[in-house]
Design a protein around this motif. Structure first.
Motif, PDB file in Angstrom:
ATOM      1  N   GLN A  20       0.827  -1.206   0.000  1.00 41.32           N
ATOM      2  CA  GLN A  20       0.000   0.000   0.000  1.00 41.32           C
ATOM      3  C   GLN A  20       0.866   1.263   0.000  1.00 41.32           C
ATOM      4  O   GLN A  20       0.522   2.265  -0.640  1.00 41.32           O
ATOM      5  CB  GLN A  20      -0.925   0.018   1.219  1.00 41.32           C
ATOM      6  CG  GLN A  20      -1.992  -1.072   1.236  1.00 41.32           C
ATOM      7  CD  GLN A  20      -3.074  -0.856   0.188  1.00 41.32           C
ATOM      8  OE1 GLN A  20      -3.107   0.157  -0.497  1.00 41.32           O
ATOM      9  NE2 GLN A  20      -3.954  -1.839   0.047  1.00 41.32           N
ATOM     10  N   ALA A  21       1.992   1.220   0.722  1.00 43.94           N
ATOM     11  CA  ALA A  21       2.876   2.394   0.802  1.00 43.94           C
ATOM     12  C   ALA A  21       3.461   2.755  -0.555  1.00 43.94           C
ATOM     13  O   ALA A  21       3.691   3.929  -0.858  1.00 43.94           O
ATOM     14  CB  ALA A  21       3.991   2.127   1.806  1.00 43.94           C
ATOM     15  N   ARG A  22       3.684   1.753  -1.389  1.00 42.60           N
ATOM     16  CA  ARG A  22       4.223   2.014  -2.728  1.00 42.60           C
ATOM     17  C   ARG A  22       3.136   2.551  -3.655  1.00 42.60           C
ATOM     18  O   ARG A  22       3.427   3.367  -4.542  1.00 42.60           O
ATOM     19  CB  ARG A  22       4.817   0.728  -3.322  1.00 42.60           C
ATOM     20  CG  ARG A  22       6.110   0.275  -2.652  1.00 42.60           C
ATOM     21  CD  ARG A  22       6.829  -0.781  -3.483  1.00 42.60           C
ATOM     22  NE  ARG A  22       6.042  -1.998  -3.658  1.00 42.60           N
ATOM     23  CZ  ARG A  22       6.063  -3.031  -2.815  1.00 42.60           C
ATOM     24  NH1 ARG A  22       6.818  -2.964  -1.719  1.00 42.60           N
ATOM     25  NH2 ARG A  22       5.347  -4.114  -3.038  1.00 42.60           N
ATOM     26  N   ARG A  23       1.921   2.104  -3.472  1.00 45.23           N
ATOM     27  CA  ARG A  23       0.849   2.461  -4.402  1.00 45.23           C
ATOM     28  C   ARG A  23       0.060   3.705  -3.996  1.00 45.23           C
ATOM     29  O   ARG A  23      -0.488   4.394  -4.836  1.00 45.23           O
ATOM     30  CB  ARG A  23      -0.087   1.250  -4.591  1.00 45.23           C
ATOM     31  CG  ARG A  23       0.553   0.221  -5.521  1.00 45.23           C
ATOM     32  CD  ARG A  23       0.034  -1.176  -5.273  1.00 45.23           C
ATOM     33  NE  ARG A  23       0.654  -2.113  -6.193  1.00 45.23           N
ATOM     34  CZ  ARG A  23       1.894  -2.582  -6.051  1.00 45.23           C
ATOM     35  NH1 ARG A  23       2.626  -2.189  -5.025  1.00 45.23           N
ATOM     36  NH2 ARG A  23       2.410  -3.429  -6.926  1.00 45.23           N
ATOM     37  N   GLN A  24      -0.053   3.952  -2.706  1.00 43.43           N
ATOM     38  CA  GLN A  24      -0.744   5.170  -2.256  1.00 43.43           C
ATOM     39  C   GLN A  24       0.001   5.737  -1.039  1.00 43.43           C
ATOM     40  O   GLN A  24      -0.525   5.737   0.076  1.00 43.43           O
ATOM     41  CB  GLN A  24      -2.207   4.896  -1.941  1.00 43.43           C
ATOM     42  CG  GLN A  24      -2.501   3.663  -1.099  1.00 43.43           C
ATOM     43  CD  GLN A  24      -3.970   3.566  -0.765  1.00 43.43           C
ATOM     44  OE1 GLN A  24      -4.770   4.464  -1.023  1.00 43.43           O
ATOM     45  NE2 GLN A  24      -4.362   2.453  -0.171  1.00 43.43           N
ATOM     46  N   PRO A  25       1.236   6.204  -1.277  1.00 44.86           N
ATOM     47  CA  PRO A  25       2.106   6.628  -0.175  1.00 44.86           C
ATOM     48  C   PRO A  25       1.526   7.753   0.678  1.00 44.86           C
ATOM     49  O   PRO A  25       1.759   7.787   1.895  1.00 44.86           O
ATOM     50  CB  PRO A  25       3.389   7.070  -0.875  1.00 44.86           C
ATOM     51  CG  PRO A  25       2.986   7.368  -2.285  1.00 44.86           C
ATOM     52  CD  PRO A  25       1.891   6.407  -2.592  1.00 44.86           C
ATOM     53  N   ASN A  26       0.793   8.659   0.084  1.00 45.38           N
ATOM     54  CA  ASN A  26       0.301   9.821   0.828  1.00 45.38           C
ATOM     55  C   ASN A  26      -1.087   9.643   1.429  1.00 45.38           C
ATOM     56  O   ASN A  26      -1.573  10.513   2.154  1.00 45.38           O
ATOM     57  CB  ASN A  26       0.310  11.055  -0.081  1.00 45.38           C
ATOM     58  CG  ASN A  26       1.716  11.385  -0.567  1.00 45.38           C
ATOM     59  OD1 ASN A  26       2.669  11.304   0.196  1.00 45.38           O
ATOM     60  ND2 ASN A  26       1.838  11.736  -1.850  1.00 45.38           N
ATOM     61  N   ALA A  27      -1.729   8.525   1.122  1.00 42.88           N
ATOM     62  CA  ALA A  27      -3.052   8.260   1.691  1.00 42.88           C
ATOM     63  C   ALA A  27      -2.914   8.012   3.189  1.00 42.88           C
ATOM     64  O   ALA A  27      -1.930   7.426   3.655  1.00 42.88           O
ATOM     65  CB  ALA A  27      -3.684   7.050   1.014  1.00 42.88           C
ATOM     66  N   THR A  28      -3.904   8.437   3.954  1.00 45.30           N
ATOM     67  CA  THR A  28      -3.856   8.258   5.402  1.00 45.30           C
ATOM     68  C   THR A  28      -4.103   6.800   5.765  1.00 45.30           C
ATOM     69  O   THR A  28      -5.101   6.210   5.367  1.00 45.30           O
ATOM     70  CB  THR A  28      -4.904   9.139   6.098  1.00 45.30           C
ATOM     71  OG1 THR A  28      -4.672  10.508   5.749  1.00 45.30           O
ATOM     72  CG2 THR A  28      -4.831   8.984   7.616  1.00 45.30           C
ATOM     73  N   ALA A  29      -3.168   6.239   6.520  1.00 48.37           N
ATOM     74  CA  ALA A  29      -3.316   4.863   6.983  1.00 48.37           C
ATOM     75  C   ALA A  29      -4.038   4.801   8.315  1.00 48.37           C
ATOM     76  O   ALA A  29      -4.824   3.890   8.563  1.00 48.37           O
ATOM     77  CB  ALA A  29      -1.947   4.205   7.114  1.00 48.37           C
ATOM     78  N   ILE A  30      -3.776   5.814   9.176  1.00 44.96           N
ATOM     79  CA  ILE A  30      -4.328   5.751  10.513  1.00 44.96           C
ATOM     80  C   ILE A  30      -4.517   7.144  11.107  1.00 44.96           C
ATOM     81  O   ILE A  30      -3.654   8.011  10.954  1.00 44.96           O
ATOM     82  CB  ILE A  30      -3.417   4.883  11.435  1.00 44.96           C
ATOM     83  CG1 ILE A  30      -3.918   4.872  12.883  1.00 44.96           C
ATOM     84  CG2 ILE A  30      -1.980   5.345  11.381  1.00 44.96           C
ATOM     85  CD1 ILE A  30      -3.151   3.906  13.776  1.00 44.96           C
ATOM     86  N   HIS A  31      -5.664   7.353  11.719  1.00 38.67           N
ATOM     87  CA  HIS A  31      -5.916   8.519  12.578  1.00 38.67           C
ATOM     88  C   HIS A  31      -5.895   7.990  14.010  1.00 38.67           C
ATOM     89  O   HIS A  31      -6.625   7.039  14.328  1.00 38.67           O
ATOM     90  CB  HIS A  31      -7.298   9.131  12.301  1.00 38.67           C
ATOM     91  CG  HIS A  31      -7.459   9.708  10.930  1.00 38.67           C
ATOM     92  ND1 HIS A  31      -6.917  10.904  10.546  1.00 38.67           N
ATOM     93  CD2 HIS A  31      -8.132   9.236   9.840  1.00 38.67           C
ATOM     94  CE1 HIS A  31      -7.242  11.168   9.298  1.00 38.67           C
ATOM     95  NE2 HIS A  31      -7.985  10.164   8.832  1.00 38.67           N
ATOM     96  N   TYR A  32      -5.097   8.599  14.876  1.00 37.99           N
ATOM     97  CA  TYR A  32      -4.995   8.082  16.235  1.00 37.99           C
ATOM     98  C   TYR A  32      -5.046   9.225  17.249  1.00 37.99           C
ATOM     99  O   TYR A  32      -4.554  10.325  16.995  1.00 37.99           O
ATOM    100  CB  TYR A  32      -3.713   7.265  16.414  1.00 37.99           C
ATOM    101  CG  TYR A  32      -2.427   8.010  16.123  1.00 37.99           C
ATOM    102  CD1 TYR A  32      -1.660   8.554  17.157  1.00 37.99           C
ATOM    103  CD2 TYR A  32      -1.968   8.167  14.808  1.00 37.99           C
ATOM    104  CE1 TYR A  32      -0.487   9.237  16.900  1.00 37.99           C
ATOM    105  CE2 TYR A  32      -0.786   8.848  14.542  1.00 37.99           C
ATOM    106  CZ  TYR A  32      -0.056   9.381  15.590  1.00 37.99           C
ATOM    107  OH  TYR A  32       1.112  10.055  15.335  1.00 37.99           O
TER     108      TYR A  32
END
Length: 558
Positions: A20-32
């Motif tokens: 996922q980091a390679r394909r959508q690096p700037n997308a938010t993975a987590i809000h904490y």
């Protein structure tokens, strides 16, 4: 652009995060969550690239510290950025995370750790204090990592591990075989002693694919998982995770106002919660006349979800939203699933008339059978007798997410597992079920909690659905007093508030009349009022019927 991970690049489930980091690096993975002031909760966010890089750093640091391939590692971190990063880091380093639900209690938790014998222990300061004072894994733990101040507890801090990992920036993803052990996940112990289930990488990979297909989960969705281990599937599914502000070990006590605020703020589309959490959330929404706009899917598992809870939750969502209640266990998940839209009035009537709880059709490619109930172990599927449609028996399942063994529990493994001619492992769920003519599975209760009078066999969940409709009851439990084969069926009840003597007599009479009105409950002639059922902490709904049976036996002798 395709944004759903598959295993073509390798079976290590941590590869999902890097993918996922390679394909959508700037997308938010987590809000904490990160504190807050004046009643306003502060949230931070982390992109897929940032989370992947942090987990790589931790993985390098863990390996440098000695936590590498095959190292069993107890993980006791609170939900948040480090929980995600360290969990994936352990996979990347080839270590074997050991996950135990802290909600099971201190004594069982100590027993689980002694059984798992982890060499490493990564936890918050509070967990390390408990480890030292209570002697958790004293003989096996050699490598200690504390998230927070050490206070003389020994070992390294998570900050030290991060600094060690920053010494170089090489890619780290331990190459594994699909059959390599990935983790040890302990059962909740709600219906027996907790057992460590051995997960292999292929089991996690299969679960990802089955969850995606079964619930039509799409990349880019925003998920609020109130059970931390379930959140770990989100990166593989391309979802953004919102970490809720709550104690995950006590979902019934979650603050619904905070949950709704997080859903509204981040436009959450997917919610995963236990029946206890949905009960709390739906009551609040109905009382306050709130409808959650963004949520299109609710998934609830861990225990049977009462129809009344499903109906209230439906009122709290918009019409196109769907509620799914998958059936399964730590040893095999998911097995089957049903959506609220399938629970029409006719099916609800069947449930409330004592047919059991419909848990839907088996999820492909699972194979589910009903076998004759037996307390004996079977080595091969051919040794068991398959029951015809409509007849109750024990539920057994084979499928790609079906695990093969318990950790250091050979006898338990022998009792729960069988193989067939093709070499497939079949798991005995320990549940009584019925398969109807339309291929739907109906849950009737636990095999170990059946009531055998010598003349008839009563299955608790079937019977209790009849009595739970009474307006004065919180819940009921059918148990057997005495030895199996000669048991007396007893209806234990928990009532709402304090009843007057007249009302007590009325409720007692009503329930005996109900029992006589249904063939499966006609042998019940004893009703006992209980002040508060013993239940599991996490779900607040799994009744400890074995304890109730002992209590009922003493009451009848008295």
């Amino acid at each position: 652009m395709e944004t759903t991970w598959n295993t073509d690049e390798g079976p290590n489930v941590a590869g999902a995060l890097s993918w996922q980091a390679r394909r959508q690096p700037n997308a938010t993975a987590i809000h904490y969550p990160s504190g807050g002031t004046f009643g306003k909760e502060k949230y931070l966010e982390c992109s897929y690239q940032e989370l992947d890089e942090l987990s790589n750093t931790y993985a390098r640091g863990l390996k440098a510290y000695g936590i590498g391939p095959g190292t069993r590692t107890a993980l006791m971190l609170t939900p948040g950025l480090d929980f995600f990063a360290v969990f994936f880091a352990l996979f990347k380093a080839g270590a074997v995370p050991v996950l135990i639900d802290p909600g099971i209690g201190m004594k069982p938790l100590k027993a689980c750790l002694a059984e798992a014998a982890p060499k490493a222990f990564i936890g918050v300061t509070k967990a390390h204090f408990a480890r030292k004072v209570l002697g958790w894994a004293r003989e096996s733990c050699e490598l200690l990592v504390t998230a927070g101040p050490k206070f003389g507890l020994g070992g390294a801090t998570l900050k030290n591990i991060r600094e060690m990992g920053e010494q170089d920036n090489t890619e780290v993803l331990h190459q594994v075989d699909p059959n390599d052990m990935a983790a040890i996940l302990f059962t909740s112990g709600s219906t027996g002693a907790p057992k460590g289930v051995v997960y292999r990488h292929r089991h996690f990979n299969a679960q990802v694919q089955m969850l995606k297909k079964s619930f039509d989960i799409q990349p880019g969705e925003v998920s609020l998982p109130t059970f931390p281990p379930f959140a770990l599937f989100d990166p593989a599914l391309g979802m953004t995770t919102v970490v809720p502000i709550m104690d995950p070990t006590r979902p019934a006590d979650a603050d619904p106002e905070k949950l709704i605020a997080a859903m509204d703020r981040f436009k959450v589309t997917n919610v995963f919660g236990s029946p206890a959490l949905l009960d709390t959330l739906s009551r609040y929404c109905v009382d306050k006349r709130i409808r959650i706009e963004s949520v299109t899917r609710v998934i609830s598992a861990g225990a049977a979800v009462p129809i009344r809870t499903i109906r209230r939750m439906q009122q709290s969502l918009y019409q196109d939203a769907e509620i799914h209640t998958p059936y399964g266990a730590t040893e095999c998940l998911p097995v089957s699933s049903i959506s609220a839209s399938e629970l029409n009035d006719k099916m609800v009537d069947r449930i409330e008339s004592g047919d059991g709880v419909c848990v839907g059709r088996p999820i492909e490619p699972n194979d589910v059978k009903i076998i004759k109930i037996s307390d004996m172990a079977f080595n091969h599927l051919s040794e068991a007798t398959e029951m015809p449609f409509g007849m109750p028996g024990e539920i057994v399942v084979a499928g790609p997410s079906c695990t093969e063994s318990y950790w250091q529990r050979e006898n338990a493994t022998d009792m729960a597992k069988m193989v067939d001619d093709l070499g497939n492992t079949w798991h005995r769920m320990g549940d009584v079920g019925v398969m109807d003519g339309q291929g739907r599975l109906w849950y009737c209760g636990r095999v170990s909690q059946r009531v055998d009078t010598g003349k008839d066999v009563l299955f608790p969940d079937q019977c209790e659905a009849i009595f739970n409709q009474h307006p004065d009851l919180v819940r009921s439990a059918v148990v057997g007093a005495g030895d199996r084969g000669r048991q007396t069926p007893v209806l234990c009840i928990e009532v709402k508030g304090k009843l007057s003597p007249v009302d007590t007599e009325r409720v007692h009479f009503d329930l005996l009349q109900l029992a006589q009105a249904h063939s499966i409950t006609r042998e019940i002639r004893t009703v006992l009022f209980h002040p508060g059922f013993p239940v599991d902490i996490r779900h607040n709904s799994k009744i400890r019927r074995e304890e109730l049976a002992e209590w009922a036996t003493k009451q009848m002798k008295a």
